[in-house]
Design an enzyme around this catalytic site. Structure first.
Site, PDB file in Angstrom:
ATOM      1  N   ASN A 194      52.826-103.340  10.946  1.00 34.83           N
ATOM      2  CA  ASN A 194      53.444-104.186   9.774  1.00 34.83           C
ATOM      3  C   ASN A 194      54.782-105.077  10.280  1.00 34.83           C
ATOM      4  O   ASN A 194      55.123-105.925   9.453  1.00 34.83           O
ATOM      5  CB  ASN A 194      53.986-102.988   8.862  1.00 34.83           C
ATOM      6  CG  ASN A 194      53.109-102.576   8.196  1.00 34.83           C
ATOM      7  OD1 ASN A 194      53.194-101.238   7.925  1.00 34.83           O
ATOM      8  ND2 ASN A 194      52.031-103.195   7.777  1.00 34.83           N
TER       9      ASN A 194
ATOM     10  N   ASP B 279      49.175 -97.356  -0.023  1.00 28.74           N
ATOM     11  CA  ASP B 279      48.756 -98.764   0.073  1.00 28.74           C
ATOM     12  C   ASP B 279      48.789 -99.494  -1.338  1.00 28.74           C
ATOM     13  O   ASP B 279      48.448 -98.711  -2.598  1.00 28.74           O
ATOM     14  CB  ASP B 279      47.256 -98.908   0.636  1.00 28.74           C
ATOM     15  CG  ASP B 279      46.927-100.321   0.887  1.00 28.74           C
ATOM     16  OD1 ASP B 279      48.063-101.261   1.132  1.00 28.74           O
ATOM     17  OD2 ASP B 279      45.815-100.666   1.190  1.00 28.74           O
TER      18      ASP B 279
HETATM   19  C1  FPP Z   1      51.658-100.726   1.748  1.00 26.41           C
HETATM   20  O1  FPP Z   1      51.491-101.535   0.596  1.00 26.41           O
HETATM   21  C2  FPP Z   1      52.769-100.195   1.959  1.00 26.41           C
HETATM   22  C3  FPP Z   1      53.474-100.197   2.971  1.00 26.41           C
HETATM   23  C4  FPP Z   1      53.507-100.857   4.088  1.00 26.41           C
HETATM   24  C5  FPP Z   1      54.898 -99.557   2.828  1.00 26.41           C
HETATM   25  C6  FPP Z   1      55.004 -98.242   1.980  1.00 26.41           C
HETATM   26  C7  FPP Z   1      56.398 -98.161   1.741  1.00 26.41           C
HETATM   27  C8  FPP Z   1      56.726 -97.730   0.585  1.00 26.41           C
HETATM   28  C9  FPP Z   1      55.820 -96.549  -0.342  1.00 26.41           C
HETATM   29  C10 FPP Z   1      58.134 -97.944   0.238  1.00 26.41           C
HETATM   30  C11 FPP Z   1      58.954 -96.699   0.366  1.00 26.41           C
HETATM   31  C12 FPP Z   1      58.885 -95.794   1.639  1.00 26.41           C
HETATM   32  C13 FPP Z   1      59.938 -94.941   1.932  1.00 26.41           C
HETATM   33  C14 FPP Z   1      59.716 -94.258   3.317  1.00 26.41           C
HETATM   34  C15 FPP Z   1      60.840 -94.752   0.978  1.00 26.41           C
HETATM   35  P1  FPP Z   1      51.058-103.054   0.875  1.00 26.41           P
HETATM   36  O2  FPP Z   1      52.266-103.948   1.056  1.00 26.41           O
HETATM   37  O3  FPP Z   1      50.242-103.341   2.176  1.00 26.41           O
HETATM   38  O4  FPP Z   1      50.445-103.414  -0.296  1.00 26.41           O
HETATM   39  P2  FPP Z   1      49.175-104.550  -0.524  1.00 26.41           P
HETATM   40  O5  FPP Z   1      47.944-104.121   0.272  1.00 26.41           O
HETATM   41  O6  FPP Z   1      48.728-104.522  -1.996  1.00 26.41           O
HETATM   42  O7  FPP Z   1      49.775-105.940   0.223  1.00 26.41           O
END
Ligand code: FPP
Length: 248
Positions: A79, A31
């Protein structure tokens, strides 16, 4: 332990970690990509791109340390509610990463695996995952599971549907039977779950399997996740007494 310890294993031992009692199955809620990018004045997708780099490091470090299963939450069933530009960006990033990393995963004896409703994913991503799983199917190192379009409740719903379709007698329904109908029935339950970016939430990740796993949360966002975070989480895991509801 023999003399061919990896660098991270030596560092782990120096920090007081016992290599014989590592978590078997590590799960990670990655996250904070969006907040990390925003802080820099960048677009959220650039945060996910940095998150990809952090994931590459985490996989190789977990593998070198000797962890047998790593499952990461790459895209939850919830998501899809994000802006379409971000959803499309994430789908193509996960596809690109899967294709780009395949050779390095194969060289490192990683077995790629998947969890979630794969049939609802774009064809290109499905193909990348299926190709990767096929290519690495005989590898014997860490099993690396990408949870994409994954929801813990959806997984339980799918298991129940399977049981009903197979006409099981209600008397025969046990925890073991439900467990055997989850997406990856042959994997041990996660025993350590790491969450970055400070939220104290479980977020529908591995709900059934994670019932007794230890949680470790860092305030740092996922793009900053490093070897030191991994070692700190494992060290804390080994410090805790796991009771499974009993008195120890
Ligand atoms: C949460 O951060 C992250 C995700 C929803 C996606 C996770 C994806 C990656 C780490 C990218 C790469 C993945 C692969 C498999 C190559 P958020 O966007 O919810 O962060 P925030 O809470 O700060 O908005």
């Amino acid at each position: 332990m023999d003399t061919k310890l990896k660098k991270i294993q030596v560092q782990a031992q120096e920090q007081g970690i016992d290599l014989e009692t590592l978590p078997h199955h590590l799960a990670i809620i990655m996250d904070g990509n969006g907040r990390w990018a925003k802080k820099k004045g960048w677009q959220r997708l650039l945060g996910h791109r940095e998150g990809y780099k952090a994931l590459r490091g985490a996989l190789l470090n977990a593998s070198d340390l000797g962890i047998k299963y790593l499952t990461v939450y790459a895209f939850s069933a919830e998501n899809w509610r994000r802006p379409s530009e971000e959803v499309e960006g994430l789908m193509s990033l996960i596809e690109k990463a899967t294709r780009e990393e395949l050779r390095i995963m194969h060289t490192n004896n990683v077995r790629l695996n998947f969890s979630g409703r794969i049939e609802e994913l774009p064809a290109g991503l499905r193909d990348a995952l299926e190709t990767g799983m096929e290519m690495t199917a005989n590898n014997t190192g860490i099993v690396f599971t990408l949870a994409v379009n994954y929801g813990g409740r959806a997984e339980i719903v799918d298991a129940v549907k399977d049981l009903i379709a197979a006409e099981f007698d209600p008397e025969d329904i046990t925890e073991e039977l439900i467990s055997a109908h989850l997406y990856n029935p042959h994997q041990p339950d996660p025993d350590l779950m790491i969450r970055t970016a400070g939220e104290m939430r479980w977020s529908n990740f591995l709900l059934f399997q994670g019932a007794y796993c230890e949680l470790w949360v860092t305030q740092d966002p996922w793009p900053e996740f490093s070897k030191q975070h991994l070692l700190a989480a494992v060290k804390e895991f080994q410090r805790r007494t796991r009771k499974f509801g009993a008195v120890v």
